[in-house]
Design a protein around this motif. Structure first.
Motif, PDB file in Angstrom:
ATOM      1  N   ALA A 148      30.881 -13.098 -13.493  1.00  0.00           N
ATOM      2  CA  ALA A 148      29.898 -14.271 -13.801  1.00  0.00           C
ATOM      3  C   ALA A 148      30.024 -15.417 -12.853  1.00  0.00           C
ATOM      4  O   ALA A 148      29.346 -16.012 -12.749  1.00  0.00           O
ATOM      5  CB  ALA A 148      30.151 -14.639 -15.441  1.00  0.00           C
ATOM      6  N   LEU A 149      31.294 -15.854 -12.553  1.00  0.00           N
ATOM      7  CA  LEU A 149      31.508 -16.863 -11.641  1.00  0.00           C
ATOM      8  C   LEU A 149      31.081 -16.543 -10.276  1.00  0.00           C
ATOM      9  O   LEU A 149      30.373 -17.293  -9.542  1.00  0.00           O
ATOM     10  CB  LEU A 149      33.028 -17.348 -11.380  1.00  0.00           C
ATOM     11  N   LYS A 150      31.163 -15.487  -9.951  1.00  0.00           N
ATOM     12  CA  LYS A 150      30.711 -14.981  -8.494  1.00  0.00           C
ATOM     13  C   LYS A 150      29.186 -15.004  -8.586  1.00  0.00           C
ATOM     14  O   LYS A 150      28.628 -15.206  -7.383  1.00  0.00           O
ATOM     15  CB  LYS A 150      31.096 -13.445  -8.500  1.00  0.00           C
ATOM     16  N   THR A 151      28.339 -14.605  -9.611  1.00  0.00           N
ATOM     17  CA  THR A 151      27.061 -14.551  -9.702  1.00  0.00           C
ATOM     18  C   THR A 151      26.565 -15.879  -9.320  1.00  0.00           C
ATOM     19  O   THR A 151      25.597 -16.451  -8.923  1.00  0.00           O
ATOM     20  CB  THR A 151      26.582 -14.194 -10.906  1.00  0.00           C
ATOM     21  N   ARG A 152      27.202 -17.036 -10.327  1.00  0.00           N
ATOM     22  CA  ARG A 152      26.994 -18.373  -9.899  1.00  0.00           C
ATOM     23  C   ARG A 152      27.058 -18.778  -8.478  1.00  0.00           C
ATOM     24  O   ARG A 152      26.293 -19.535  -8.038  1.00  0.00           O
ATOM     25  CB  ARG A 152      27.676 -19.388 -11.010  1.00  0.00           C
ATOM     26  N   ARG A 153      28.101 -18.545  -7.888  1.00  0.00           N
ATOM     27  CA  ARG A 153      28.290 -18.945  -6.551  1.00  0.00           C
ATOM     28  C   ARG A 153      27.180 -18.451  -5.683  1.00  0.00           C
ATOM     29  O   ARG A 153      26.901 -19.150  -4.659  1.00  0.00           O
ATOM     30  CB  ARG A 153      29.827 -18.470  -6.283  1.00  0.00           C
ATOM     31  N   GLN A 154      26.883 -17.019  -6.012  1.00  0.00           N
ATOM     32  CA  GLN A 154      25.994 -16.474  -5.008  1.00  0.00           C
ATOM     33  C   GLN A 154      24.709 -17.367  -5.234  1.00  0.00           C
ATOM     34  O   GLN A 154      23.783 -17.396  -4.050  1.00  0.00           O
ATOM     35  CB  GLN A 154      25.758 -14.810  -5.301  1.00  0.00           C
ATOM     36  N   TRP A 155      24.302 -17.515  -6.214  1.00  0.00           N
ATOM     37  CA  TRP A 155      23.018 -18.343  -6.626  1.00  0.00           C
ATOM     38  C   TRP A 155      23.191 -19.900  -6.370  1.00  0.00           C
ATOM     39  O   TRP A 155      22.334 -20.555  -6.521  1.00  0.00           O
ATOM     40  CB  TRP A 155      22.524 -17.828  -7.951  1.00  0.00           C
ATOM     41  N   ASN A 156      24.216 -20.385  -5.730  1.00  0.00           N
ATOM     42  CA  ASN A 156      24.482 -21.642  -5.471  1.00  0.00           C
ATOM     43  C   ASN A 156      24.556 -22.830  -6.618  1.00  0.00           C
ATOM     44  O   ASN A 156      23.713 -23.762  -6.585  1.00  0.00           O
ATOM     45  CB  ASN A 156      23.631 -22.240  -4.355  1.00  0.00           C
ATOM     46  N   LEU A 157      25.027 -22.054  -7.417  1.00  0.00           N
ATOM     47  CA  LEU A 157      25.147 -22.804  -9.108  1.00  0.00           C
ATOM     48  C   LEU A 157      26.234 -23.799  -9.145  1.00  0.00           C
ATOM     49  O   LEU A 157      27.448 -23.156  -8.656  1.00  0.00           O
ATOM     50  CB  LEU A 157      24.746 -22.388 -10.349  1.00  0.00           C
ATOM     51  N   ASN A 158      26.203 -24.722  -9.653  1.00  0.00           N
ATOM     52  CA  ASN A 158      27.709 -25.437 -10.019  1.00  0.00           C
ATOM     53  C   ASN A 158      27.887 -25.034 -11.084  1.00  0.00           C
ATOM     54  O   ASN A 158      27.384 -24.003 -11.862  1.00  0.00           O
ATOM     55  CB  ASN A 158      27.402 -27.012  -9.864  1.00  0.00           C
ATOM     56  N   ASN A 159      29.124 -25.277 -11.933  1.00  0.00           N
ATOM     57  CA  ASN A 159      29.560 -25.072 -12.970  1.00  0.00           C
ATOM     58  C   ASN A 159      28.994 -25.609 -14.226  1.00  0.00           C
ATOM     59  O   ASN A 159      29.723 -25.845 -15.260  1.00  0.00           O
ATOM     60  CB  ASN A 159      31.145 -24.891 -13.107  1.00  0.00           C
ATOM     61  N   GLY A 160      27.838 -26.336 -14.310  1.00  0.00           N
ATOM     62  CA  GLY A 160      27.366 -27.128 -15.216  1.00  0.00           C
ATOM     63  C   GLY A 160      26.302 -26.123 -15.994  1.00  0.00           C
ATOM     64  O   GLY A 160      26.115 -25.094 -15.846  1.00  0.00           O
ATOM     65  N   PRO A 161      25.461 -26.920 -16.918  1.00  0.00           N
ATOM     66  CA  PRO A 161      24.338 -26.125 -17.662  1.00  0.00           C
ATOM     67  C   PRO A 161      23.212 -25.634 -16.648  1.00  0.00           C
ATOM     68  O   PRO A 161      23.043 -26.241 -15.755  1.00  0.00           O
ATOM     69  CB  PRO A 161      23.760 -27.310 -18.551  1.00  0.00           C
ATOM     70  N   ILE A 162      22.814 -24.636 -17.321  1.00  0.00           N
ATOM     71  CA  ILE A 162      21.667 -23.805 -16.377  1.00  0.00           C
ATOM     72  C   ILE A 162      20.351 -24.363 -17.200  1.00  0.00           C
ATOM     73  O   ILE A 162      19.990 -23.975 -18.398  1.00  0.00           O
ATOM     74  CB  ILE A 162      21.441 -22.653 -16.399  1.00  0.00           C
ATOM     75  N   THR A 163      19.370 -25.047 -16.311  1.00  0.00           N
ATOM     76  CA  THR A 163      18.429 -25.700 -17.309  1.00  0.00           C
ATOM     77  C   THR A 163      17.370 -24.566 -17.635  1.00  0.00           C
ATOM     78  O   THR A 163      17.035 -24.708 -18.794  1.00  0.00           O
ATOM     79  CB  THR A 163      17.797 -26.656 -16.484  1.00  0.00           C
ATOM     80  N   ASP A 164      16.964 -23.922 -16.629  1.00  0.00           N
ATOM     81  CA  ASP A 164      15.601 -23.048 -16.918  1.00  0.00           C
ATOM     82  C   ASP A 164      16.103 -21.613 -16.279  1.00  0.00           C
ATOM     83  O   ASP A 164      15.856 -21.310 -15.090  1.00  0.00           O
ATOM     84  CB  ASP A 164      14.431 -23.425 -16.106  1.00  0.00           C
ATOM     85  N   ILE A 165      16.910 -20.825 -17.217  1.00  0.00           N
ATOM     86  CA  ILE A 165      17.382 -19.576 -16.752  1.00  0.00           C
ATOM     87  C   ILE A 165      16.352 -18.510 -16.218  1.00  0.00           C
ATOM     88  O   ILE A 165      16.339 -17.751 -15.432  1.00  0.00           O
ATOM     89  CB  ILE A 165      18.190 -18.952 -17.848  1.00  0.00           C
ATOM     90  N   THR A 166      15.091 -18.796 -16.856  1.00  0.00           N
ATOM     91  CA  THR A 166      13.977 -17.761 -16.622  1.00  0.00           C
ATOM     92  C   THR A 166      13.370 -17.957 -15.182  1.00  0.00           C
ATOM     93  O   THR A 166      13.133 -17.110 -14.366  1.00  0.00           O
ATOM     94  CB  THR A 166      12.847 -17.906 -17.575  1.00  0.00           C
ATOM     95  N   HIS A 167      13.277 -19.104 -14.984  1.00  0.00           N
ATOM     96  CA  HIS A 167      12.784 -19.477 -13.540  1.00  0.00           C
ATOM     97  C   HIS A 167      13.806 -19.120 -12.467  1.00  0.00           C
ATOM     98  O   HIS A 167      13.798 -18.590 -11.237  1.00  0.00           O
ATOM     99  CB  HIS A 167      12.560 -20.869 -13.345  1.00  0.00           C
ATOM    100  N   LEU A 168      15.284 -19.338 -12.642  1.00  0.00           N
ATOM    101  CA  LEU A 168      16.326 -18.985 -11.952  1.00  0.00           C
ATOM    102  C   LEU A 168      16.240 -17.449 -11.605  1.00  0.00           C
ATOM    103  O   LEU A 168      16.413 -16.913 -10.694  1.00  0.00           O
ATOM    104  CB  LEU A 168      17.542 -19.369 -12.741  1.00  0.00           C
ATOM    105  N   PHE A 169      15.896 -16.632 -12.811  1.00  0.00           N
ATOM    106  CA  PHE A 169      15.987 -15.143 -12.729  1.00  0.00           C
ATOM    107  C   PHE A 169      14.969 -14.754 -11.762  1.00  0.00           C
ATOM    108  O   PHE A 169      15.089 -13.900 -10.846  1.00  0.00           O
ATOM    109  CB  PHE A 169      15.967 -14.663 -14.025  1.00  0.00           C
ATOM    110  N   GLU A 170      13.892 -15.414 -11.882  1.00  0.00           N
ATOM    111  CA  GLU A 170      12.599 -15.010 -11.229  1.00  0.00           C
ATOM    112  C   GLU A 170      12.792 -15.408  -9.622  1.00  0.00           C
ATOM    113  O   GLU A 170      12.280 -14.634  -8.844  1.00  0.00           O
ATOM    114  CB  GLU A 170      11.236 -15.555 -11.677  1.00  0.00           C
ATOM    115  N   LYS A 171      13.466 -16.397  -9.429  1.00  0.00           N
ATOM    116  CA  LYS A 171      13.617 -16.893  -7.741  1.00  0.00           C
ATOM    117  C   LYS A 171      14.472 -15.927  -7.480  1.00  0.00           C
ATOM    118  O   LYS A 171      14.461 -15.875  -6.120  1.00  0.00           O
ATOM    119  CB  LYS A 171      14.428 -18.573  -8.210  1.00  0.00           C
TER     120      LYS A 171
END
Length: 387
Positions: A148-171
């Protein structure tokens, strides 16, 4: 004069069965509703033992709302070994699961058709876990947490809340659809073709926090359960384990251990409610996560669950109406782009997708009357102008 025929264009009995099941009807029910004297005739059509006469086929088409060409085409290749992963309640019927299983194949079909013309985001997902074993082997929760942390790093996310996961997935190349449903029994189902993940949310009435968790859950299946075989999937103990693993991935992805632990400075429901507004995740999911991370013990968790039950929050939590409502836009934008630039007309797209216009609109998250020809005719009557 010799008449040329396309020998590949044949009546597809599987399509008749698929069309019936997509509307949630049994053979007896459909036979009765289209006025057949016996259901055995319909059974023969579905088994390929005979072809329905033109008048019967017309009744079927009109009743089930499918175009003529849907029932004819090149012979289909079997996908019987392909697993559709569901996030659903225990009492969900086989009939209901079949409806969503068919709808997700339509989602894939629509995307594959659009991809012939348009450039979509590439799939940017971490490599799935592969064990190279001939049997199901559970994944330990530490490995899931790391993934799960690897996925966040690959997508350049910090460890805070994800605002719009739907848009993130589509991106990042995941295709998402939220369809209208008359039931809350099925949250979602997912399938993949190669590295392309497709997720169909089957309950648009679900809360934003539940949809967010459901999307992360289905991503967990893609990353963790590529090697699950159908015979293992149908075993209750295996199914329960893979659901637990997908849930753990979703918790780890949405609520990273370090950040979430630091912010959880109080264990009463009022504070969980405050965190819900920040993390956009349900209170119940956060309590599960707190227990997973040993932030709270068994007694504390039990007390919180009793409080939730007492307040009636198990089915409806407070602040759900204050969370961001996410909507997929990938397929909607794709179709509107083709139509607005006059690359293809709405009628052409319906013919290519070979589905009922309302089904297409639902899957592509368009207005239900988007493909309605009468909508574009305009009004014939207006007020007279003063001279």
């Amino acid at each position: 004069m010799e008449v040329k025929t396309n020998l590949k264009q044949v009546f597809l009995p599987e399509r008749l069965k698929e069309a019936r099941e997509s509307r949630g009807l049994t053979i007896r029910e459909l036979a009765s509703e289209i006025g057949l004297n016996t259901h055995q005739a319909l059974s023969k059509y579905e088994n390929g033992k005979s072809i329905p006469p033109a008048d019967v086929l017309l009744r079927i088409m009109n009743h089930l709302r499918f175009p003529y060409n849907y029932f004819f085409g090149e012979e289909l290749t079997s996908q019987s070994d392909q697993i559709v992963f569901f996030r659903s309640k225990a009492n969900t019927t086989v009939k209901l699961k079949k409806i969503h299983e068919i709808q997700i194949t339509w989602l894939i079909k629509i995307f594959n058709s659009l991809e012939k013309t348009l450039e979509f985001p590439d799939s940017d997902l971490p490599d799935p876990l592969i064990s190279n074993k001939d049997y199901f082997s559970p994944t330990d929760f530490k490995t899931i947490e790391d993934l799960a942390l690897k996925t966040r790093r690959q997508w350049n996310l910090n460890n805070g809340p994800i605002t719009d996961i739907t848009h993130l997935f589509e991106k990042h190349g995941i295709v998402v659809s939220i369809v209208k449903s008359n039931t809350a029994s099925i949250d979602a189902c997912s399938m993949w073709e190669g590295s392309k993940l497709f997720i169909l949310i089957g309950n648009e009435r679900a809360t934003p926090s539940r949809i967010k968790f459901t999307l992360a859950h289905e991503l967990g299946h893609y990353l963790l359960h590529q090697e699950v075989k159908k015979e293992d999937f149908n075993k209750k103990e295996v199914y329960n384990r893979i659901e637990d693993e997908a849930n753990y991935f979703a918790s780890s992805f949405l609520l990273p251990a370090d950040t979430f632990s630091e912010e959880l400075i109080s264990h009463n429901l009022d504070y969980y409610l405050l965190l819900k507004k920040r993390w956009q995740v349900s209170i119940q999911a956060m309590i599960f996560r707190s227990k997973e991370l040993n932030i709270i013990n068994e007694h504390q968790a039990a007390y919180l669950w009793k409080q939730i039950a007492k307040k009636g929050w198990r089915t409806k939590e407070p602040c759900d109406d204050q969370l961001i409502i996410e909507e997929p836009s990938l397929l909607k934008d794709a179709i509107e782009l083709l139509v607005s630039h006059q690359v293809k007309s709405k009628k052409q797209l319906c013919n290519e997708f070979n589905l009922d216009p309302e089904d297409i609109a639902s899957i592509a998250n368009l207005p239900i009357d988007y493909f309605d020809d009468n909508k574009a005719l305009g009004k014939l009557i207006t007020f007279k102008r003063k001279r």
